[in-house]
Design a protein around this motif. Structure first.
Motif, PDB file in Angstrom:
ATOM      1  N   SER A   1       0.838  -1.193   0.000  1.00  8.35           N
ATOM      2  CA  SER A   1       0.000   0.000   0.000  1.00  8.35           C
ATOM      3  C   SER A   1       0.878   1.250   0.000  1.00  8.35           C
ATOM      4  N   PRO A   2       0.309   2.420  -0.324  1.00  7.48           N
ATOM      5  CA  PRO A   2       1.096   3.658  -0.281  1.00  7.48           C
ATOM      6  C   PRO A   2       1.745   3.908   1.083  1.00  7.48           C
ATOM      7  N   LEU A   3       1.016   3.617   2.171  1.00  7.10           N
ATOM      8  CA  LEU A   3       1.576   3.809   3.503  1.00  7.10           C
ATOM      9  C   LEU A   3       2.762   2.878   3.725  1.00  7.10           C
ATOM     10  N   GLN A   4       2.623   1.619   3.313  1.00  5.44           N
ATOM     11  CA  GLN A   4       3.729   0.665   3.453  1.00  5.44           C
ATOM     12  C   GLN A   4       4.923   1.086   2.602  1.00  5.44           C
ATOM     13  N   LEU A   5       4.651   1.615   1.410  1.00  2.34           N
ATOM     14  CA  LEU A   5       5.733   2.075   0.541  1.00  2.34           C
ATOM     15  C   LEU A   5       6.505   3.219   1.190  1.00  2.34           C
ATOM     16  N   ARG A   6       5.788   4.137   1.823  1.00  2.00           N
ATOM     17  CA  ARG A   6       6.467   5.233   2.514  1.00  2.00           C
ATOM     18  C   ARG A   6       7.455   4.687   3.547  1.00  2.00           C
ATOM     19  N   GLU A   7       7.015   3.687   4.285  1.00  2.00           N
ATOM     20  CA  GLU A   7       7.877   3.098   5.313  1.00  2.00           C
ATOM     21  C   GLU A   7       9.053   2.359   4.699  1.00  2.00           C
ATOM     22  N   MET A   8       8.849   1.755   3.526  1.00  2.00           N
ATOM     23  CA  MET A   8       9.926   1.029   2.864  1.00  2.00           C
ATOM     24  C   MET A   8      10.954   1.971   2.234  1.00  2.00           C
TER      25      MET A   8
END
Length: 261
Positions: A143-150
């Motif tokens: 998800s976009p939120l997970q991508l930010r964290e990655m």
């Protein structure tokens, strides 16, 4: 050592111009003077960073936009075609010799340029190369939120910018360009690349985990490895000062001169 004000966006020194090549228009961002340092962007497109700002104090830094990431809808159908197009664009810019760097996808393109057009390169810098990954997660499945964290372990350092994740069209282009066949061609080409190389990985990178560095060190003839423990995939964004220090040492810039400016 000068501190970075992370509340202010970087890139104010960079100007944008358009280059016309073979009936197509390419956007290029540029700052600084001195020996040319070309930087190829990742899947999210051209990103101006504090690290590139500082390197522009010592080099003529050029950020060309690759086909498929600018106004053009046309995307090369192979990494060979992409690398040949970018090499032709740089020759058109009058660059007969230059340092070449790349981030993620851009690092993979840079490897192809080094293999096919290495006679023009003084050095090669690979940041979080999106190829020959060992156990890396597929960012397209998050998800976009997970991508930010990655992408960023220190999101407060890039709070000024919009997300740099690939659009749907760019993601499709990446999937076409980055595949097992491409990885196999890069693995086969590595021993023949004679350009001195620096590979930089973030110690917290889940997309291109740092253990992949061993492959580059084993197969490249002249390879230096730098690990930035506090960085995720966007090493420049998370640890700009450490990133610039590694690049400057590799390129032979005096560190006292680097941080006095």
């Amino acid at each position: 050592m000068n501190e970075i004000d992370f509340s202010l966006p970087p890139g104010k020194r960079f100007s944008q111009h358009t280059v016309r090549l073979r009936g197509r228009e390419f956007r290029v961002w540029e700052a600084g003077s001195g020996d040319p340092l070309v930087w190829l962007h990742g899947g999210g497109g051209v990103v101006l960073s504090y690290a590139l700002d500082r390197l522009a104090d010592h080099y003529r830094v050029l950020l060309p936009e690759m086909p498929g990431w600018g106004p053009l809808d046309e995307v090369p159908t192979s990494m060979v075609q992409m690398s040949d197009t970018m090499a032709a664009l740089l020759r058109h810019q009058g660059l007969s010799r230059y340092h070449l760097g790349g981030t993620s996808l851009g690092a993979a393109v840079a490897l192809h340029i080094a293999f096919r057009h290495g006679v023009n390169l003084d050095s090669l810098i690979l940041e979080s190369p999106y190829t020959l990954r060992v156990g890396g997660e597929d960012p397209m499945h998050h998800s976009p939120l997970q991508l930010r964290e990655m992408f960023n372990a220190r999101p407060e350092r890039v709070a000024w910018r919009n997300p740099v994740f690939p659009t749907e069209r760019q993601a499709a282009a990446m999937q076409m360009l980055m595949n097992h066949e491409n990885d196999a061609s890069i693995a086969e080409a590595l021993p023949s690349i004679r350009t001195r190389t620096l590979v930089i990985f973030g110690g917290l990178d889940r997309i291109t985990p740092p253990r992949a560095a061993q492959t580059f060190q084993q197969r490249l003839l002249d390879c230096r490895y730098a690990n930035l423990p506090g960085a995720a995939h966007d090493a420049q964004g998370d640890c700009p000062m450490e990133f610039v220090t590694e690049v400057a040492q590799f390129l032979g810039v005096n560190l006292e001169d680097l941080w006095m400016l």
